[in-house]
Structure formats: C-alpha cells, structure tokens
Design a protein around this motif. Sequence first.
Motif, PDB file in Angstrom:
ATOM      1  N   THR A 297       0.826  -1.208   0.000  1.00 32.84           N
ATOM      2  CA  THR A 297       0.000   0.000   0.000  1.00 32.84           C
ATOM      3  C   THR A 297       0.855   1.251   0.000  1.00 32.84           C
ATOM      4  O   THR A 297       0.590   2.211  -0.744  1.00 32.84           O
ATOM      5  CB  THR A 297      -0.937   0.003   1.224  1.00 32.84           C
ATOM      6  N   LEU A 298       1.893   1.268   0.811  1.00 31.50           N
ATOM      7  CA  LEU A 298       2.783   2.426   0.871  1.00 31.50           C
ATOM      8  C   LEU A 298       3.521   2.628  -0.454  1.00 31.50           C
ATOM      9  O   LEU A 298       3.618   3.753  -0.955  1.00 31.50           O
ATOM     10  CB  LEU A 298       3.787   2.264   2.012  1.00 31.50           C
ATOM     11  N   LYS A 300       2.672   1.653  -3.505  1.00 33.83           N
ATOM     12  CA  LYS A 300       1.783   2.086  -4.589  1.00 33.83           C
ATOM     13  C   LYS A 300       1.306   3.514  -4.377  1.00 33.83           C
ATOM     14  O   LYS A 300       1.099   4.259  -5.343  1.00 33.83           O
ATOM     15  CB  LYS A 300       0.591   1.132  -4.721  1.00 33.83           C
ATOM     16  N   SER A 301       1.146   3.928  -3.134  1.00 34.40           N
ATOM     17  CA  SER A 301       0.719   5.303  -2.873  1.00 34.40           C
ATOM     18  C   SER A 301       1.787   6.289  -3.329  1.00 34.40           C
ATOM     19  O   SER A 301       1.481   7.336  -3.911  1.00 34.40           O
ATOM     20  CB  SER A 301       0.423   5.499  -1.382  1.00 34.40           C
ATOM     21  N   THR A 304       2.112   6.337  -7.309  1.00 32.22           N
ATOM     22  CA  THR A 304       0.965   6.921  -8.018  1.00 32.22           C
ATOM     23  C   THR A 304       0.756   8.396  -7.692  1.00 32.22           C
ATOM     24  O   THR A 304      -0.117   9.032  -8.297  1.00 32.22           O
ATOM     25  CB  THR A 304      -0.336   6.166  -7.681  1.00 32.22           C
ATOM     26  N   SER A 305       1.510   8.947  -6.771  1.00 31.85           N
ATOM     27  CA  SER A 305       1.347  10.351  -6.399  1.00 31.85           C
ATOM     28  C   SER A 305       1.726  11.268  -7.559  1.00 31.85           C
ATOM     29  O   SER A 305       2.867  11.286  -8.012  1.00 31.85           O
ATOM     30  CB  SER A 305       2.227  10.678  -5.183  1.00 31.85           C
ATOM     31  N   ALA A 325       2.473  11.229   0.615  1.00 32.58           N
ATOM     32  CA  ALA A 325       1.773  10.133  -0.064  1.00 32.58           C
ATOM     33  C   ALA A 325       1.677   8.909   0.832  1.00 32.58           C
ATOM     34  O   ALA A 325       0.668   8.190   0.822  1.00 32.58           O
ATOM     35  CB  ALA A 325       2.487   9.785  -1.359  1.00 32.58           C
ATOM     36  N   TYR A 328      -1.264   9.522   3.432  1.00 34.52           N
ATOM     37  CA  TYR A 328      -2.671   9.366   3.059  1.00 34.52           C
ATOM     38  C   TYR A 328      -2.981   7.996   2.452  1.00 34.52           C
ATOM     39  O   TYR A 328      -4.080   7.744   1.957  1.00 34.52           O
ATOM     40  CB  TYR A 328      -3.128  10.484   2.112  1.00 34.52           C
ATOM     41  N   SER A 329      -2.008   7.098   2.475  1.00 35.20           N
ATOM     42  CA  SER A 329      -2.189   5.776   1.874  1.00 35.20           C
ATOM     43  C   SER A 329      -3.202   4.921   2.608  1.00 35.20           C
ATOM     44  O   SER A 329      -3.777   4.003   2.039  1.00 35.20           O
ATOM     45  CB  SER A 329      -0.848   5.028   1.852  1.00 35.20           C
TER      46      SER A 329
END
Length: 407
Positions: A297-298, A300-301, A304-305, A325, A328-329
Amino acid sequence: MEIIQGGVTAAKGFKAAGMNAGIKNKTKKDMAMIFSEKPCVTAGTFTTNKVFAAPVKWDKNIVYNSKYSQAVVINSGVANACTGEEGDNACLREAQAVSKALGIPENSVLVASTGVIGMQLPMDTMVAGINALPSVLADTQEAGTQAAEAIMTTDTRSKQVAVTVDIKGKKVTVGGMCKGAGMIHPNMATMLCFITSDANIEKSALQKMTSAIVDDSFNMISVDGDTSTNDTVLVMANGMAENECIKENTPEYDEYFKALSYILTELSKMIAGDGEGCTCLFEVKVINAKERQQARTLAKSIVTSSLTKAAIFGHDANWGRILCAMGYSGADFEPEKVDIYFESSAGKLKIVENGKATDYSEEEATKILSQNPVTAIADVKQGDVNATAWGCDLTFDYVKINADYRS
C-alpha cells in the motif's frame, strides 16, 4: 535460468504474425496472431474494472471453461469495450473466423483488443485480416517482433522478453510480449500481455502461479491511476518441452515460478518505463515493513502520487511529497521513524532520517534524479517485509497525448 532473445515465438511450437489490416490506417500494423502447433493449458488474469470489454468476457469463459486454447488474435485501434451485444457477437465472429482459418475449435480461440473505447470493430476488415494472418505465421524472432509491434497503441516501443530454465534435465522456454503506456493502473491498463511456453504443466498450477506473480508485478505498476476496461494477461503452455509435468508444491514448480516471475516482472517494468510522455522509469521500494499489505500500500501510494511523479520529472528531491503520499495511503506506520533515499546509476543518497531532512546536497540529489531509472527507498523500520512498485514521471507530454487520443 538463462535470458535469451525473443518473445512469443521463443518457445517450441509457437508461431506469430503481425500485419496492417486497415483498422487504424493503411500504414501501421494493427493485427496480430499467436498460434501453437499443439493445444495449450491456459491461465489468465483480467481487469477488475466493472466496465470490462467484450474480449475480457470471452477470454474469461475460454480460460475458465475450456480444456485448452490454441490461438490468440489481437487488434489495436479499437478496444471493443462498451459495445453491447454487437461487441459480444464480434468476439464470436473473430473466433469463428480463426477456427476456420486455422482448423481449430472455436472454444480454443482467445481474442484481445486495445484502442478507443465505445467504437464497434470493423468486422469485414477484421475477418479479412484473420484470413490473411495464417499465411504469414512464422516461428522466427522477426515474426514475434512484428506481432509485438502490431498490438501497440501509444507505446513508443515493442515489449518482449524470453528465458529458458532447466526442469529435470529438460530445457523449458518461456517468452512473452505486452503492450501498455497509458490507462495503466492494473488490478488484475489498456494493458495486454501474452506469454507462451513449451512447459508441460498442470492447468491449476499454471493458474495459481500466474495469479500470484501478477499480483507482485502488473498489480504493482501504475502510469496514471486509470484501470482499463481491457486489462488481460494470458499464459499458454503447450507441453512440447516434454518435461515431467509440473505440479504444485514441487521443486519444479518453484523453478518454473522463478522463470515466469522474471518474464512478468520485466514486462511490467517495460510498461511502466514507457508510460505516456515519460522520461524515466520510477521505482519505489518500501523496506522493513511489518506486513506485506502495508508495504504494498505504501509503495503504490508513492508511485501513483502525481506530485511525486512531477517532482521526479523536474529532478527535484521534494521528499515531503513522498512522506505525504505515505501518510494518506491508509497504511499504519510511524512517520518519525522513516528514512528515505534516492538511488540511481549516479549513486545513492539518504535525504530523510527519522522523518526529518538530512544535510544532503541538492546538487548531488539532482544528479541522481537525472538518471533513468530512478529509485526511491522508504525504510519504515517496523519489520522485515519489503515491496516494490513501478511507475514513471509525469510530464507535459502525458497531457498532450491524452488530450487528442481519439484524433
């Protein structure tokens, strides 16, 4: 494992072709075919977008309900998505045409499309192309390249990779091709991937490893955050290497897993590094997490930012965007423990220690960020689990490409 030249024609018994059928225009290749001399056990993963294309529906049925597949026909230019019953009938007509042209059952034919959503396939043109392709099928590397070129849309280059692996004294080959540059945020973008292999493997074992590997490869890339209607990964294995049948929970399964994982991961990185308008591949590693999902999750966050991607394009070590980023993941972590590094062929630099900036050199950071690829490493210091995601920088050209895509 040995990396070799080639793509979908590298494995025994596979032929391919690519040609201009006139779907896009009169100059660019826009139709491809892959054919196996023998029937193939087949695995697949598909888009999770609830708006999915007619070829996805067709292929799911073949992969899940047919004993084998033997051919794939692919077109670029028209996605055959959001096309209703007419789109479903188009898939059937394609399969019927391939069946007649190659002398194989309809339910052994896979179809795939990529291009503009909402347009109907020009079926007279499609059928004419299908009838012409068998005469140019070949098992050469050149034929594989022509097929890889024919499935491109906004891609700037074809994407192919192949390897061999020893399975109990038998040389087994795995090769593949893919396309994708925009609308890439798979949750198995417009992303298509076709893998061929001469392995003898149980269908259930092939599906299990394909799903697992896709989760750590294609599901960890992002170009623009848009999950396509057409995402498809198909893996075909015809058994012509004559190895002992690969089954789950065996050393042979593990060896073949490594080979397929290499293929899918490399193709994933090729897509991310060819993102529309991009200038570099952007890799994000989250290390020392406490659990797999947290790390994924971290990573990919960050990748994708949009703000982080823009900073990478500007060669700006704006680490606050990375930490933001992560924040807010939705993943739980302790910001005051995080270390952040940038790394490339120009070196490695720690820019954040325990949540605060180090006394790093902006000049050195810019030099590192000016290379291709660029890697950001976030050490969360909570365990020993790692995850990697791949993306690209966000440039002016991305907007230009997508502002007039249909024209």
